[in-house]
Scaffold this active site. Structure first.
Site, PDB file in Angstrom:
ATOM      1  N   HIS A 128     -11.584   8.733   7.547  1.00  0.00           N
ATOM      2  CA  HIS A 128     -10.803   9.669   8.369  1.00  0.00           C
ATOM      3  C   HIS A 128     -11.647  10.157   9.553  1.00  0.00           C
ATOM      4  O   HIS A 128     -11.183  10.214  10.691  1.00  0.00           O
ATOM      5  CB  HIS A 128     -10.392  10.907   7.567  1.00  0.00           C
ATOM      6  CG  HIS A 128      -9.439  10.666   6.431  1.00  0.00           C
ATOM      7  ND1 HIS A 128      -9.688  11.097   5.153  1.00  0.00           N
ATOM      8  CD2 HIS A 128      -8.219  10.077   6.386  1.00  0.00           C
ATOM      9  CE1 HIS A 128      -8.672  10.781   4.362  1.00  0.00           C
ATOM     10  NE2 HIS A 128      -7.765  10.160   5.084  1.00  0.00           N
ATOM     11  N   LYS A 139       2.996  14.216  -3.530  1.00  0.00           N
ATOM     12  CA  LYS A 139       1.865  14.028  -4.437  1.00  0.00           C
ATOM     13  C   LYS A 139       1.308  15.405  -4.815  1.00  0.00           C
ATOM     14  O   LYS A 139       1.226  16.287  -3.968  1.00  0.00           O
ATOM     15  CB  LYS A 139       0.719  13.280  -3.736  1.00  0.00           C
ATOM     16  CG  LYS A 139       1.082  12.004  -3.055  1.00  0.00           C
ATOM     17  CD  LYS A 139      -0.189  11.478  -2.372  1.00  0.00           C
ATOM     18  CE  LYS A 139       0.088  10.657  -1.154  1.00  0.00           C
ATOM     19  NZ  LYS A 139      -1.082  10.391  -0.345  1.00  0.00           N
ATOM     20  N   ARG A 177      -5.909   0.435   7.282  1.00  0.00           N
ATOM     21  CA  ARG A 177      -7.130  -0.140   6.710  1.00  0.00           C
ATOM     22  C   ARG A 177      -6.959  -1.611   6.384  1.00  0.00           C
ATOM     23  O   ARG A 177      -7.848  -2.416   6.580  1.00  0.00           O
ATOM     24  CB  ARG A 177      -7.516   0.605   5.426  1.00  0.00           C
ATOM     25  CG  ARG A 177      -8.008   1.986   5.688  1.00  0.00           C
ATOM     26  CD  ARG A 177      -7.951   2.827   4.454  1.00  0.00           C
ATOM     27  NE  ARG A 177      -6.568   3.101   4.077  1.00  0.00           N
ATOM     28  CZ  ARG A 177      -6.211   3.941   3.136  1.00  0.00           C
ATOM     29  NH1 ARG A 177      -7.131   4.554   2.430  1.00  0.00           N
ATOM     30  NH2 ARG A 177      -4.946   4.157   2.873  1.00  0.00           N
ATOM     31  N   SER A 184      -9.018   8.363  -0.186  1.00  0.00           N
ATOM     32  CA  SER A 184      -9.208   9.642  -0.884  1.00  0.00           C
ATOM     33  C   SER A 184      -8.993   9.461  -2.383  1.00  0.00           C
ATOM     34  O   SER A 184      -9.704  10.045  -3.198  1.00  0.00           O
ATOM     35  CB  SER A 184      -8.223  10.684  -0.345  1.00  0.00           C
ATOM     36  OG  SER A 184      -8.435  10.905   1.018  1.00  0.00           O
TER      37      SER A 184
HETATM   38  P1  ADP Z   1      -1.403  10.258   3.400  1.00  0.00           P
HETATM   39  O1  ADP Z   1      -1.339  11.089   2.166  1.00  0.00           O
HETATM   40  O2  ADP Z   1      -0.430  10.644   4.468  1.00  0.00           O
HETATM   41  O3  ADP Z   1      -1.469   8.761   3.171  1.00  0.00           O
HETATM   42  P2  ADP Z   1      -4.265  10.380   3.829  1.00  0.00           P
HETATM   43  O4  ADP Z   1      -4.949  11.691   3.925  1.00  0.00           O
HETATM   44  O5  ADP Z   1      -4.546   9.551   2.629  1.00  0.00           O
HETATM   45  O6  ADP Z   1      -2.756  10.705   4.052  1.00  0.00           O
HETATM   46  O7  ADP Z   1      -4.560   9.532   5.134  1.00  0.00           O
HETATM   47  C1  ADP Z   1      -4.155   9.970   6.407  1.00  0.00           C
HETATM   48  C2  ADP Z   1      -4.157   8.808   7.371  1.00  0.00           C
HETATM   49  O8  ADP Z   1      -5.478   8.279   7.446  1.00  0.00           O
HETATM   50  C3  ADP Z   1      -3.271   7.644   6.954  1.00  0.00           C
HETATM   51  O9  ADP Z   1      -2.731   7.061   8.134  1.00  0.00           O
HETATM   52  C4  ADP Z   1      -4.218   6.694   6.300  1.00  0.00           C
HETATM   53  O10 ADP Z   1      -3.775   5.345   6.416  1.00  0.00           O
HETATM   54  C5  ADP Z   1      -5.457   6.922   7.133  1.00  0.00           C
HETATM   55  N1  ADP Z   1      -6.693   6.600   6.407  1.00  0.00           N
HETATM   56  C6  ADP Z   1      -7.021   6.908   5.137  1.00  0.00           C
HETATM   57  N2  ADP Z   1      -8.229   6.443   4.804  1.00  0.00           N
HETATM   58  C7  ADP Z   1      -8.697   5.809   5.915  1.00  0.00           C
HETATM   59  C8  ADP Z   1      -9.889   5.064   6.211  1.00  0.00           C
HETATM   60  N3  ADP Z   1     -10.834   4.848   5.298  1.00  0.00           N
HETATM   61  N4  ADP Z   1     -10.008   4.561   7.447  1.00  0.00           N
HETATM   62  C9  ADP Z   1      -9.035   4.734   8.361  1.00  0.00           C
HETATM   63  N5  ADP Z   1      -7.892   5.384   8.151  1.00  0.00           N
HETATM   64  C10 ADP Z   1      -7.718   5.923   6.942  1.00  0.00           C
END
Ligand code: ADP
Length: 158
Positions: A18, A42, A91, A129
């Site tokens: 992120h 979630k 990703r 995450s």
């Molecule tokens: P959500 O619950 O909306 O999927 P996340 O907090 O898991 O939200 O992720 C937010 C955004 O960041 C999403 O677009 C996700 O694809 C992206 N994301 C998550 N992990 C990574 C990573 N390692 N690299 C790049 N983008 C990421």
């Protein structure tokens, strides 16, 4: 007109992937607003206050970033913040189908807001995450995936 992007997500917790994306976006936009979802379907590991605090701390060195939470439709939140762009991370191909559906829906709800996809540096492409939470719960080392401040908070929480 200022170019403002919303980067929405649950950030439960924020990871180095992120952070890499926010770094890249901060160079392209006047302001990047990290929008933390409050009412995601979630159930979250960190509560909303913890997610705001850990995310803000992790991003404190990037000047043009603001961390906010929201519990409305994403396009309404973007509109209220005068953002023209929704930023999402991709990703792998496995992210694509869901993200494609989400962007189509958001375009339907507000055709004036554009969804932009960015990819992280290669070394962050496998971080999620949910994997961080799983490794943590099994006693594994998460130090390569999250900043120190987040690791410390997560360990305290456990
Ligand atoms: P959500 O619950 O909306 O999927 P996340 O907090 O898991 O939200 O992720 C937010 C955004 O960041 C999403 O677009 C996700 O694809 C992206 N994301 C998550 N992990 C990574 C990573 N390692 N690299 C790049 N983008 C990421």
């Amino acid at each position: 007109m200022k170019k403002i992007a919303i980067y929405p997500g649950s950030f439960d917790p924020i990871t180095n992937g992120h952070i890499d994306l926010v770094h890249r976006a901060s160079k392209l936009f006047d302001k990047v607003i990290v929008g933390i979802t409050q009412n995601s379907k979630k159930s979250s590991f960190l509560n909303i206050d913890e997610r705001i605090q850990t995310t803000s701390t992790a991003l404190k060195d990037i000047g043009n970033v603001e961390v906010l939470s929201f519990n409305t439709l994403l396009v309404d939140f973007a509109n209220a913040q005068n953002a023209q762009v929704i930023l999402r991370g991709l990703r792998a191909v496995s992210d694509f189908e869901y993200e494609f559906q989400l962007s189509g829906m958001n375009k339907h709800l507000n055709p004036n807001i554009e969804t932009l996809f960015m990819t992280p540096a290669e070394q962050y492409a496998n971080i999620s995450s949910s994997l961080v939470r799983e490794i943590l719960s099994l006693g594994g080392d998460i130090s390569a995936f999250v900043p120190k401040s987040v690791e410390t908070h997560l360990k305290t929480k456990l």
